[in-house]
Write a protein that holds these residues in place. Structure first.
Motif, PDB file in Angstrom:
ATOM      1  N   ALA B 265       0.819  -1.213   0.000  1.00 57.11           N
ATOM      2  CA  ALA B 265       0.000   0.000   0.000  1.00 57.11           C
ATOM      3  C   ALA B 265       0.856   1.269   0.000  1.00 57.11           C
ATOM      4  O   ALA B 265       0.455   2.303  -0.514  1.00 57.11           O
ATOM      5  N   PHE B 266       2.065   1.173   0.573  1.00 56.50           N
ATOM      6  CA  PHE B 266       2.910   2.357   0.640  1.00 56.50           C
ATOM      7  C   PHE B 266       4.020   2.317  -0.408  1.00 56.50           C
ATOM      8  O   PHE B 266       4.970   3.064  -0.348  1.00 56.50           O
ATOM      9  N   GLY B 267       3.888   1.407  -1.365  1.00 55.18           N
ATOM     10  CA  GLY B 267       4.900   1.280  -2.402  1.00 55.18           C
ATOM     11  C   GLY B 267       4.685   2.292  -3.514  1.00 55.18           C
ATOM     12  O   GLY B 267       3.765   3.102  -3.490  1.00 55.18           O
ATOM     13  N   THR B 268       5.570   2.250  -4.491  1.00 55.72           N
ATOM     14  CA  THR B 268       5.500   3.162  -5.616  1.00 55.72           C
ATOM     15  C   THR B 268       5.276   2.346  -6.876  1.00 55.72           C
ATOM     16  O   THR B 268       6.034   1.416  -7.148  1.00 55.72           O
ATOM     17  N   ALA B 269       4.245   2.700  -7.643  1.00 48.94           N
ATOM     18  CA  ALA B 269       3.989   1.987  -8.888  1.00 48.94           C
ATOM     19  C   ALA B 269       5.030   2.391  -9.920  1.00 48.94           C
ATOM     20  O   ALA B 269       5.498   3.525  -9.932  1.00 48.94           O
ATOM     21  N   LEU B 270       5.427   1.443 -10.787  1.00 55.71           N
ATOM     22  CA  LEU B 270       6.335   1.773 -11.882  1.00 55.71           C
ATOM     23  C   LEU B 270       5.501   2.308 -13.035  1.00 55.71           C
ATOM     24  O   LEU B 270       4.449   1.765 -13.356  1.00 55.71           O
ATOM     25  N   LYS B 271       5.980   3.397 -13.632  1.00 51.79           N
ATOM     26  CA  LYS B 271       5.193   4.037 -14.685  1.00 51.79           C
ATOM     27  C   LYS B 271       5.979   4.096 -15.977  1.00 51.79           C
ATOM     28  O   LYS B 271       6.980   4.798 -16.072  1.00 51.79           O
ATOM     29  N   ASN B 272       5.562   3.315 -16.953  1.00 51.63           N
ATOM     30  CA  ASN B 272       6.081   3.384 -18.309  1.00 51.63           C
ATOM     31  C   ASN B 272       7.614   3.359 -18.346  1.00 51.63           C
ATOM     32  O   ASN B 272       8.247   4.243 -18.913  1.00 51.63           O
ATOM     33  N   VAL B 273       8.187   2.334 -17.741  1.00 47.22           N
ATOM     34  CA  VAL B 273       9.641   2.218 -17.695  1.00 47.22           C
ATOM     35  C   VAL B 273      10.142   1.529 -18.952  1.00 47.22           C
ATOM     36  O   VAL B 273       9.662   0.455 -19.309  1.00 47.22           O
ATOM     37  N   GLN B 293      12.423   1.462  -6.437  1.00 45.23           N
ATOM     38  CA  GLN B 293      13.557   0.527  -6.544  1.00 45.23           C
ATOM     39  C   GLN B 293      13.139  -0.911  -6.229  1.00 45.23           C
ATOM     40  O   GLN B 293      13.481  -1.832  -6.978  1.00 45.23           O
ATOM     41  N   ASP B 294      12.402  -1.080  -5.117  1.00 46.17           N
ATOM     42  CA  ASP B 294      12.004  -2.432  -4.727  1.00 46.17           C
ATOM     43  C   ASP B 294      11.098  -3.054  -5.789  1.00 46.17           C
ATOM     44  O   ASP B 294      11.196  -4.234  -6.104  1.00 46.17           O
ATOM     45  N   GLU B 295      10.196  -2.233  -6.322  1.00 45.97           N
ATOM     46  CA  GLU B 295       9.257  -2.727  -7.320  1.00 45.97           C
ATOM     47  C   GLU B 295      10.001  -3.116  -8.596  1.00 45.97           C
ATOM     48  O   GLU B 295       9.684  -4.120  -9.230  1.00 45.97           O
ATOM     49  N   LEU B 296      11.016  -2.311  -8.973  1.00 52.38           N
ATOM     50  CA  LEU B 296      11.777  -2.618 -10.185  1.00 52.38           C
ATOM     51  C   LEU B 296      12.505  -3.947 -10.009  1.00 52.38           C
ATOM     52  O   LEU B 296      12.516  -4.794 -10.915  1.00 52.38           O
ATOM     53  N   ILE B 452      22.434  -4.799 -13.898  1.00 56.20           N
ATOM     54  CA  ILE B 452      21.696  -3.606 -13.490  1.00 56.20           C
ATOM     55  C   ILE B 452      21.985  -3.410 -12.012  1.00 56.20           C
ATOM     56  O   ILE B 452      21.721  -4.298 -11.203  1.00 56.20           O
ATOM     57  N   CYS B 453      22.572  -2.276 -11.680  1.00 57.31           N
ATOM     58  CA  CYS B 453      22.910  -2.004 -10.291  1.00 57.31           C
ATOM     59  C   CYS B 453      22.050  -0.852  -9.801  1.00 57.31           C
ATOM     60  O   CYS B 453      22.203   0.284 -10.253  1.00 57.31           O
ATOM     61  N   ILE B 454      21.105  -1.176  -8.891  1.00 54.62           N
ATOM     62  CA  ILE B 454      20.264  -0.142  -8.296  1.00 54.62           C
ATOM     63  C   ILE B 454      20.944   0.263  -7.000  1.00 54.62           C
ATOM     64  O   ILE B 454      21.275  -0.590  -6.183  1.00 54.62           O
ATOM     65  N   ASN B 472      12.486   8.147 -10.324  1.00 58.18           N
ATOM     66  CA  ASN B 472      11.866   9.233  -9.582  1.00 58.18           C
ATOM     67  C   ASN B 472      10.368   9.027  -9.630  1.00 58.18           C
ATOM     68  O   ASN B 472       9.771   9.105 -10.691  1.00 58.18           O
ATOM     69  N   GLU B 473       9.760   8.723  -8.481  1.00 53.56           N
ATOM     70  CA  GLU B 473       8.329   8.443  -8.380  1.00 53.56           C
ATOM     71  C   GLU B 473       7.888   7.385  -9.376  1.00 53.56           C
ATOM     72  O   GLU B 473       6.851   7.514 -10.029  1.00 53.56           O
ATOM     73  N   GLY B 474       8.689   6.356  -9.537  1.00 54.25           N
ATOM     74  CA  GLY B 474       8.310   5.231 -10.383  1.00 54.25           C
ATOM     75  C   GLY B 474       8.612   5.407 -11.850  1.00 54.25           C
ATOM     76  O   GLY B 474       8.346   4.527 -12.653  1.00 54.25           O
ATOM     77  N   ARG B 475       9.138   6.580 -12.235  1.00 55.80           N
ATOM     78  CA  ARG B 475       9.512   6.797 -13.631  1.00 55.80           C
ATOM     79  C   ARG B 475      11.022   6.708 -13.748  1.00 55.80           C
ATOM     80  O   ARG B 475      11.752   7.165 -12.881  1.00 55.80           O
TER      81      ARG B 475
END
Lengths: 360, 505
Positions: B265-273, B293-296, B452-454, B472-475
């Motif tokens: 619920a407090f995560g960030t959606a990935l947007k058009n990556v 980052q976690d979502e990616l 890929i190094c986050i 930045n904010e999922g983008r």
């Protein structure tokens, strides 16, 4: 000041020693309880733990140990798989009842035909009945995220109502002079779960329990599925990372525990109990929860714990009849066992240190 | 130099099996910005906890303005004018700024007065903050302001800051530094804990270096090179990871228009990556924590499923595959959270080697596990990556953070991935181990794998990455070659100052 200090890793010693310490603590505090009730505590403890095994009438009680132990072990093994993964099936009692109903139902449907195929079919039906009953909380959890503890528990009461309805209606013995309860399967050879060696207490349910113990041991220690079950219990996120499908694991764990509880019900109704009746279930499904934890959720531990629990059942009955101990006192005694086990369990992961309070 | 504020003499604190602080002595002058420098586990946290009254020293003493000072609890420390901003914020998301501040006070004034004082302090120190905004809506930089203002309301003589910049963009760091300089000019001493050397060089007047609990040296950061300070910190000469420049190969992993919702619920959606990584290339992905980052990582590891062709490995759509199938194809990953995600805490290292190694290392056959092979694999990881542990039978949680990190990275690297995704590979790892991990990543890329190094450590990304992109904010921004990229440009890619106003000082 007494402080608890987290151990860097779980203590092997204490994970084996806590069940024994819990039994000893239960004997001491149970003895105190019996003393307060005005009974001789030493005699009471001896009646519960000694007489069924080595007392004067032990030849009669020893087979009882297997008869009472088998369903406990069978159910507890199934529950332990789920408990290890953090999936809490509390409704084994209900699955036990349904397994007995479906298994006995299949047997009675064939009455009075005699054939070797009838008993295996009943076994299959019993397992399927328990499995299906457990699938209700499983599917609800997977589809809608309901709490399996509540759903499985509530389904126990539904199963009890079904049991009552069946023994008064559909499965009622047509030759039973109107008494509630089904035909007695002990008098129907093809459906009777008879002792394999007369007087030993050894029936098919005992054999099934043994096989289940071995099966569970291999599953947990040698197979990927068992590894995933343990992984899910220890670290759910790591399990998902490892590729575990949580929904499939829920279906498997609840399904297998339901099937085993159903089997236990079938072996009981076709053997020691003999018939479907209103008071057929005696709480094996709930006691098995204690057995599973007392046995450290480990198959061998559960085998030993099942026998110990059966011992307190039998010994408790002797103490009731010979010493006039109230039945509630015996139940308190069994409850103490789980209580002390859970309390002493802390020592597996923590050590107690006495230290002088830091001066404020 | 002005008057002595706090003198620390021979402070010693031992925990079972480890001496966290061993006769540490140093002085902090009034108004001084004093850096406390050291690797993870050098004893910095224990030391400041003693100053703040959270831990009681075994021996040694402290003098505050010449008088003995022994706080029994943080309240006593605060009463003596010592305040601390922790690395992890303790704020309630659902409450507003003023309510959060009032919660931390002994006798909070009426809310209206408090709001007025918050406004005063925030304007004086160039930390614009509306007392009635809900904390849940604030950026990390703004949350830190709440913590700082909470401290400043007590009018502290000494402000302790524990790794304050780990959650900030470079622009936000600059704003923070201006505030700290103003505080110092007004006579407030600052004890600044960090392992980021460049920051210390720009901000601090004086530095004390801790190594294994001992004070191993002091220096004036402005006059000391970052390399010298690092070697003081580590106690040996550092080897900078080397890499051989070469032309990238064909595209190994490709993300196209990837959008997924976060499972939390407090995560960030990935947007058009959209991004491509080639064989032999290291792509660095920066960004402030919590920007996807976690979502990616999860969408690459297979924990989150995506449309089939949004994730392509060697030109084949794999978005719908789970973690096991992706591992079989050579896409491996190492998540940020070591205990509980990358490794199971109560399980042994052998079992943890089985966790991701079963497919590629052949540790199972038809579902049956080969524990002997798993143990051999675990031993190989321990040996090759210098994991300090008595043996593979030890539980993962018994390892220190840095050692477990080496194990987790080693476990994936040794499986010869075609594409490796790592999140925060050197977080909490000491400098020499970090260098070894970075070298392993570079060697892997040299061997033809795509990496890929986050990371939130920009220096690390500049050191190992061929190209840099920011979340930045999922983008995800378009990647740019790291060579020639300035810290300003990186900051802007990371979202600049997130709308925070620049300090008016």
């Amino acid at each position: 000041m007494i402080v608890l200090e987290k151990r860097p890793q779980p203590s092997q010693f204490w994970s084996l020693a806590t069940p024994i310490a819990a039994v000893v603590a239960t004997m001491i505090f149970g003895g105190l309880l019996f003393a307060v009730l005005g009974k001789n505590p030493v005699e009471a403890i001896r009646t519960i733990f000694w007489d069924p095994l080595l007392g004067e009438f032990a030849f009669y009680y020893r087979p009882q140990l297997l008869i009472k132990g088998a369903p406990l072990v069978l159910i507890a093994i199934g529950l332990s798989l789920g408990f290890k993964a953090g999936i809490w099936n509390i409704g084994a009692e209900g699955q036990y009842i349904i397994g007995a109903l479906t298994g006995a139902g299949v047997g009675l449907a064939f009455y009075p035909m005699e054939s070797w195929i009838i008993f295996p079919l009943m076994v299959l039906a019993g397992a399927l009945g328990g499995w299906a009953w457990a699938m209700i909380p499983a599917l609800l959890k997977v589809k809608f995220g309901t709490n399996e503890i509540l759903v499985s528990l509530m389904l126990v009461y539904v199963a009890e109502q079904l049991l009552a309805s069946m023994s008064l209606g559909l499965l009622k013995n047509p030759e039973g002079f109107g008494f509630p309860g089904s035909r007695n399967l002990q008098q129907y050879d093809s459906a009777h779960n008879a002792e394999l060696i007369a007087g030993s207490g050894m029936h098919w349910g005992v054999v099934a329990a043994m096989i289940t113990v071995i099966f569970a041991y291999v599953l947990l220690n040698r197979h990927m599925l068992g590894f995933h079950i343990r992984l899910t219990g220890d670290a759910p996120r790591a399990a998902r990372f490892a590729g575990v499908n949580p929904a499939r694991l829920i279906l498997f764990c609840l399904g297998i525990s339901g099937a085993l509880a159903g089997l236990a019900g079938l072996f009981e109704v076709a053997g020691p109990a003999g018939q479907i009746s209103i008071d057929f279930n005696t709480g094996y499904g709930f006691t098995a929860i204690i057995v599973a934890f007392l046995g450290r959720l480990h198959p061998i531990g559960i085998l030993l714990a099942g026998l110990l629990m059966a011992l307190t059942y039998i010994g408790g009955e002797i103490a009731q009849s010979q010493m006039g101990l109230p039945a509630a006192a015996i139940q308190v005694f069994q409850g103490m066992l789980l209580f002390f086990l859970l309390a002493l369990d802390v020592l597996t992961n923590f050590r107690i240190r006495l230290k002088t309070r830091e001066v404020a | 130099m002005s008057e002595m504020l706090l003198r620390i003499e021979g402070l010693t604190k031992a925990y079972p099996g480890v001496v966290a602080n061993d006769h540490v002595s140093f002085d902090i002058a009034e108004g001084q910005v004093h850096a406390l420098l050291g690797e993870n586990g050098a004893g910095k946290s224990t030391l400041v906890k003693m100053i703040y009254g959270l831990v009681k020293p075994d021996s040694g003493r402290m003098l505050l303005r010449g008088k003995p000072y022994a706080p029994a609890e943080p309240r006593a420390a605060r009463a003596d004018g010592i305040a601390m901003v922790f690395q992890h914020f303790s704020l309630f998301d659902a409450l507003d700024v003023a309510e959060n501040i009032a919660l931390g006070m002994e006798t909070p004034p009426p809310m209206r007065d408090l709001a007025r004082r918050i406004r005063e302090v925030s304007e004086t120190y160039g930390l614009p903050l509306d007392p009635f905004r809900t904390v849940g809506d604030l950026s990390a930089g703004e949350r830190q302001r709440v913590e700082i203002i909470r401290c400043l309301l007590q009018d502290p003589k000494l402000l302790i800051m524990d790794e304050p910049t780990s959650v900030l963009t470079p622009q936000e760091v600059e704003i923070l530094f201006q505030t700290l300089r103003k505080l110092s000019a007004e006579g407030t001493a600052i004890l600044y804990i960090s392992h980021k050397l460049e920051e210390i060089r720009t901000l601090c007047d004086h530095a004390t270096v801790l190594r294994l609990g001992k004070n191993v040296g002091e220096c004036v950061p402005r006059e000391t090179s970052a390399r010298d300070m690092a070697e003081l910190m580590v106690g040996s000469t550092l080897k900078t990871p080397e890499r051989v420049a070469k032309a990238p190969g064909p595209v190994a992993l490709e993300l196209t228009g990837l959008s997924v919702a976060s499972p939390s619920a407090f995560g960030t959606a990935l947007k058009n990556v959209s991004v491509q990584v080639s064989q032999g290339e290291v792509l660095g992905i920066g960004g402030v924590a919590g920007n996807g980052q976690d979502e990616l990582l999860a969408v690459l590891s297979g924990e989150i499923r995506a449309p089939r062709d949004a994730v392509k490995l060697d030109g084949k759509g794999i978005g719908t595959l789970g973690p096991t199938a992706r591992r079989a194809l050579g896409l491996l990953s190492a998540p940020e959270e070591r205990l509980g995600h990358a490794a199971a805490p109560d399980m042994s290292l052998t079992e943890n080697a089985m966790l991701t190694g079963s497919v590629r290392e052949g540790l199972e056959r038809r579902g049956f596990l080969k524990w002997g092979a798993a143990q051999a694999f675990a031993e190989r990881i321990i040996k090759d990556f210098d994991v300090r542990t008595p043996g593979p039978g030890n539980a993962a949680r018994a390892l220190s953070g840095g050692n477990l990190q080496k194990f987790v990275i080693g476990r994936e690297v040794l499986q010869r991935p075609r594409v490796l995704v790592v999140n925060q590979p050197t977080w909490g790892v000491d400098a020499s181990a970090a260098a070894a991990i970075r070298q392993a990543i570079l060697d892997l890329a040299d061997g033809g794998a795509a990496v890929i190094c986050i990371s939130q450590d920009l220096d690390e990304l500049m050191e190992i990455a061929d190209r840099f992109a920011a979340l930045n904010e999922g983008r995800l921004t378009a990647p740019r070659p790291t060579a020639g990229l300035t810290i300003d440009e990186i900051g802007l890619m990371m979202g600049g100052a997130h709308g925070m106003e620049v300090a008016h000082v």
